[in-house]
Design a protein around this motif. Structure first.
Motif, mmCIF file in Angstrom:
data_model
loop_
_atom_site.group_PDB
_atom_site.id
_atom_site.type_symbol
_atom_site.label_atom_id
_atom_site.label_comp_id
_atom_site.label_asym_id
_atom_site.label_seq_id
_atom_site.Cartn_x
_atom_site.Cartn_y
_atom_site.Cartn_z
ATOM 1 N N SER A 125 0.817 -1.218 0.000
ATOM 2 C CA SER A 125 0.000 0.000 0.000
ATOM 3 C C SER A 125 0.847 1.261 0.000
ATOM 4 O O SER A 125 0.403 2.323 -0.446
ATOM 5 C CB SER A 125 -0.944 0.017 1.202
ATOM 6 O OG SER A 125 -0.212 0.038 2.417
ATOM 7 N N ASP A 149 -4.316 4.818 -4.369
ATOM 8 C CA ASP A 149 -4.707 4.079 -3.163
ATOM 9 C C ASP A 149 -5.788 3.051 -3.480
ATOM 10 O O ASP A 149 -5.708 1.885 -3.061
ATOM 11 C CB ASP A 149 -5.219 5.036 -2.087
ATOM 12 C CG ASP A 149 -4.111 5.849 -1.444
ATOM 13 O OD1 ASP A 149 -2.957 5.388 -1.474
ATOM 14 O OD2 ASP A 149 -4.397 6.930 -0.908
ATOM 15 N N LEU A 164 -4.388 0.107 -5.560
ATOM 16 C CA LEU A 164 -3.587 -0.831 -4.774
ATOM 17 C C LEU A 164 -4.469 -1.700 -3.877
ATOM 18 O O LEU A 164 -4.235 -2.901 -3.732
ATOM 19 C CB LEU A 164 -2.555 -0.065 -3.941
ATOM 20 C CG LEU A 164 -1.468 0.667 -4.740
ATOM 21 C CD1 LEU A 164 -0.639 1.558 -3.823
ATOM 22 C CD2 LEU A 164 -0.561 -0.323 -5.473
ATOM 23 N N ALA A 165 -5.488 -1.084 -3.279
ATOM 24 C CA ALA A 165 -6.403 -1.845 -2.417
ATOM 25 C C ALA A 165 -7.159 -2.890 -3.228
ATOM 26 O O ALA A 165 -7.329 -4.042 -2.785
ATOM 27 C CB ALA A 165 -7.384 -0.898 -1.730
ATOM 28 N N ARG A 217 -4.707 -5.702 -4.187
ATOM 29 C CA ARG A 217 -4.416 -6.580 -3.048
ATOM 30 C C ARG A 217 -5.529 -7.615 -2.903
ATOM 31 O O ARG A 217 -5.268 -8.800 -2.700
ATOM 32 C CB ARG A 217 -4.281 -5.770 -1.765
ATOM 33 C CG ARG A 217 -4.039 -6.621 -0.532
ATOM 34 C CD ARG A 217 -3.901 -5.771 0.733
ATOM 35 N NE ARG A 217 -3.714 -6.622 1.903
ATOM 36 C CZ ARG A 217 -3.549 -6.157 3.145
ATOM 37 N NH1 ARG A 217 -3.544 -4.849 3.376
ATOM 38 N NH2 ARG A 217 -3.387 -6.993 4.153
ATOM 39 N N GLY A 277 -0.217 -7.542 0.834
ATOM 40 C CA GLY A 277 -0.214 -6.383 1.722
ATOM 41 C C GLY A 277 0.642 -6.557 2.947
ATOM 42 O O GLY A 277 1.060 -5.577 3.565
#
Length: 223
Positions: free
Chosen positions: A135, A155, A158-159, A162, A174
């Motif tokens: 993250s 953000d 990436l979330a 993951r 993560g």
């Protein structure tokens, strides 16, 4: 006599630290443009190992002054393509220096290319110059032209990745140190089973730097 050895911590110049036959392949750059990328087939590890470098495939030099859209769109596809090319040339393992990228795509481009080809065809080791978690890849996004007001986009990306990597591969990137280096490329590789290591340790170990220092009367280094 003088013993000269290029060194790298995983970023620019990583491939230059290794000797071997060099192959040149045309792969996509960060915006999909064709670029000539190099593979060094090193035998340092007891088997043909393809050494490649993110900075030579999707590095910042290819996007010196990106537009707002280009900074967000820059992709790591070319990294996956070069890994596959190295295997076609006989590599039985891959060592990739992960630093200096122009991308903040969380490794999605690289991951997608390799996933669609059936996964990692050989063992892959990703050598990084930072220990950043996945993250935290957003920390370096502004260095690659991403605007402050677009960090929320990074953000969210990436979330989502993951979660996708966890769903598809049952791997939580993560929680991994180094997964956020190079815009998250090591995270995408780790989701497929790659190992993440210190770039400096990988280079110094492969060229026997400690042994060569012991046998020297003077060591000169610089960056």
């Amino acid at each position: 006599s003088t013993d000269l050895q290029p060194m790298s911590d995983g970023g620019e110049g990583f491939r230059d630290a290794f000797d071997g036959k060099v192959w040149v392949e045309t792969v996509p750059g960060p915006l999909g443009e064709n670029i000539a990328a190099r593979i060094t087939m090193a035998s340092t590890f007891g088997q043909p190992t393809g050494v490649i470098e993110v900075a030579e495939i999707v590095g910042r030099d290819f996007l010196v002054s990106p537009t707002r859209e280009q900074a967000l769109e820059a992709s790591s596809d070319g990294v996956g393509h070069l890994i596959l090319a190295a295997v076609r040339h006989g590599a039985e393992s891959i060592l990739i220096g992960c630093g200096g990228s122009a991308t903040s795509d969380g490794g999605w481009g690289c991951y997608r290319v390799l996933r669609d080809a059936g996964g990692l065809p050989v063992p892959v080791v990703a050598a990084t110059d930072v220990t950043t978690r996945f993250s935290a890849a957003r920390r370096y996004a502004t260095q690659k032209g991403v605007r402050d007001e677009d960090l929320a986009v990074v953000d969210a990306r990436l979330a989502a990745l993951r979660e996708l990597y966890s769903r598809e591969q049952s791997v939580d990137v993560g929680e991994m140190d180094r997964a956020g280096a190079s815009g998250g490329i090591p995270g995408g590789l780790a989701a497929l089973g790659a190992s993440l290591v210190s770039g400096f340790d990988a280079v110094s170990g492969s060229v026997d730097l400690p042994g060569r220092i012991v046998g020297s009367s003077l060591v000169v280094t610089g960056e």
